[in-house]
Design a protein around this motif. Structure first.
Motif, short mmCIF file in Angstrom:
data_model
loop_
_atom_site.label_atom_id
_atom_site.label_comp_id
_atom_site.label_asym_id
_atom_site.label_seq_id
_atom_site.Cartn_x
_atom_site.Cartn_y
_atom_site.Cartn_z
N ALA A 429 49.05 -3.52 19.85
CA ALA A 429 49.67 -2.42 19.12
C ALA A 429 48.78 -1.20 18.93
O ALA A 429 49.25 -0.06 19.08
N PRO A 430 47.51 -1.35 18.58
CA PRO A 430 46.67 -0.14 18.43
C PRO A 430 46.60 0.67 19.72
O PRO A 430 46.64 1.91 19.67
N ALA A 431 46.50 -0.01 20.87
CA ALA A 431 46.45 0.71 22.13
C ALA A 431 47.79 1.37 22.42
O ALA A 431 47.85 2.48 22.97
N LYS A 432 48.88 0.71 22.06
CA LYS A 432 50.21 1.30 22.27
C LYS A 432 50.38 2.55 21.43
O LYS A 432 50.92 3.56 21.91
N ALA A 433 49.92 2.51 20.19
CA ALA A 433 50.02 3.68 19.32
C ALA A 433 49.16 4.83 19.86
O ALA A 433 49.58 5.99 19.86
N HIS A 434 47.97 4.50 20.32
CA HIS A 434 47.09 5.52 20.92
C HIS A 434 47.76 6.15 22.13
O HIS A 434 47.74 7.38 22.29
#
Length: 504
Positions: A429-434
């Motif tokens: 999720a953090p990479a997706k948000a980035h």
């Protein structure tokens, strides 16, 4: 143009004996009908190295039955499903039709097609029908005799194929397939290990391509090659769509090419640059060829929008004709160049090299690092690069230097976006948000660049109009509109960057 149909089917092995398969299908559908037995003859075509079969693609010329003709079957994302392209029969001596050759050109890469297998099939067909007599599924009981050409081994077997009717809903079709499978299993049948009759006939002659990287990378190197594998898969799938001139196909293939090129830069600590830099240069070349066609599409759309906004008194027939001709000229030239490229040795060599890099990655020591640790470091490096570029661009006064700097920042935003995509299987999720933040920023910067390119085209059109003795005022008005749009983007960028500038 060949007929394209979606085929969903399952195959079941009924052994090698000559006995007739018996399966109780009563009650699976409101009605059924058994058809007279038919004899089918098919010759399958492939390269000497079986390049099509290795990618689960089959190309055959079939006679007999009600679907005689040329059939090209292409794998699809859904289980048990393929896309079939059908063309009428032509003389066998002429070989496969050019339209089908074009569909698989990215797999053939200049290699010749030749007959590789001949099949003779005796088929009994049972149709499962609904209340109106519409076919829900076809159950084919096949006795198959195969010969590898020209003088290879022969084999024979019995199998059952169950194919969902063309008009069936996907979920309903799957449910019916499951129900038929239960009956066939009860009759002693089991799913075939071979993906097709061709694969079964070839047996040990067929060498499968190397398995792709794991879905969840364990090392930094697997993260890199997994993303490259996904882009190669996309390029191969999009190649025939580009040749058919399908909507958005050029754009999507260009994006896959740029993603692959960007990955080679982002993962320099994992992949040997002595190998990947030359490949990156070739991907840059291909992206530029694809970009000419894509830029033409974007320019045509933008010119049409600007003409729609122009004062009707200025939007004369002469102005419209000149701008339409501008888009048409670039369209013909870019399309011709693109098709020439896709049929060229340089493009085929690029695909060969990309496949080789994925199959035998030129890993550096950093490729052995744990995937999560390396993934976060990769994203941070690309984000820091973007920060330097965009902050330098924002500090400039409006003008040509700022336009160039913002274009470079756009490239950095793409790289940051793509590295975020590449590490999503690792960081979630953090990479997706980035990635989402980078995409928004990239799109805003892209709007600015599109405005710059449109302004250049309009300035040139205005100069041509002036030289022809026409009024340049309409073009000057269009240029002012594009300058205003670029100014709006520049005004919005500081806040957009503030929202995007978040560490992973």
């Amino acid at each position: 143009m060949g007929k394209r149909v979606r085929e969903t089917e399952r195959k079941y092995d009924a052994g090698h004996g000559p006995g007739t398969v018996r399966a109780d299908l009563a009650g699976l559908s409101p009605g059924s009908r058994a058809l007279d037995a038919v004899h089918l003859e098919a010759v399958y075509y492939d390269t000497a190295g079986l390049a099509l079969a290795a990618h689960r693609v089959t190309l055959r010329r079939r006679t007999g039955g009600d679907d005689a003709g040329w059939h090209l079957k292409l794998p699809a994302a859904q289980a048990d499903t393929r896309t079939e392209v059908q063309l009428p029969l032509t003389p066998a001596a002429d070989g496969p039709p050019q339209e089908l050759r074009s569909e698989v050109a990215a797999l053939l890469r200049g290699r010749e097609l030749q007959p590789v297998v001949r099949l003779a099939t005796s088929r009994r067909l049972v149709l499962l029908l609904d209340e109106r007599g519409t076919t829900l599924a076809e159950v084919a009981y096949d006795r198959v005799k195969a010969r590898v050409l020209p003088e290879g081994p022969a084999s024979e077997w019995t199998e059952v194929e169950v194919e969902v009717g063309q008009d069936q809903d996907e979920s309903a079709g799957t449910a019916l397939l499951d129900a038929v499978e239960q009956r066939l299993t009860a009759a002693g049948l089991h799913r075939s290990a071979a993906a097709s009759k061709l694969a079964r006939a070839l047996g040990g002659l067929l060498v499968a391509p190397p398995a792709g990287p794991p879905a969840v990378p364990g090392t930094a190197g697997q993260t890199a090659t997994g993303y490259l594998h996904a882009q190669l898969t996309a390029i191969l799938a999009l190649d025939p769509a580009v040749r058919r001139d399908e909507d958005d196909a050029v754009h999507q293939m260009r994006v896959a090419t740029r993603r692959a090129r960007s990955a080679l830069k982002s993962f320099r600590k994992e992949l040997d640059r002595a190998v990947t830099d030359p490949l990156g240069a070739e991907l840059t070349w291909l992206a530029a060829v694809l970009g000419a066609e894509r830029d033409r599409e974007v320019l045509a759309e933008r010119l049409a929008e600007r003409l729609g906004d122009l004062d009707p008194e200025l939007a004369t027939g002469a102005v419209q004709d000149r701008l339409h001709a501008l888009a048409a000229r670039s369209s013909t030239a870019s399309r011709t160049a693109l098709l020439r490229t896709l049929d060229g040795d340089r493009y085929f060599a690029l695909l060969d090299t990309l496949e080789a890099v994925i199959a035998a990655p030129p890993y550096r020591r950093g490729a052995r690092k744990p995937a999560a640790e390396a993934a976060a470091a990769t994203v941070r490096r690309d984000h820091a690069r973007l920060r330097r570029g965009i902050e330098a661009a924002l500090a400039l006064e409006p003008g040509e230097d700022k336009d160039v700097a913002l274009h470079e920042a756009r490239k950095s935003a793409k790289r940051a976006r793509y590295s975020g995509e590449a590490v999503q299987p690792v960081l979630g999720a953090p990479a997706k948000a980035h990635t989402g933040r980078m995409k928004k920023l990239q799109q805003l910067l892209g709007e600015h660049q599109d405005s710059v390119l449109c302004r250049i085209a309009l300035t040139g059109a205005g100069a041509d109009a002036r030289a022809a003795g026409e009024d340049p005022a309409p073009y000057e008005a269009l240029v002012r509109a594009e300058r205003a749009r670029a100014a709006d983007v520049e005004a919005a960028l500081p806040q957009a960057w503030e929202q995007a500038d978040q560490e992973l």
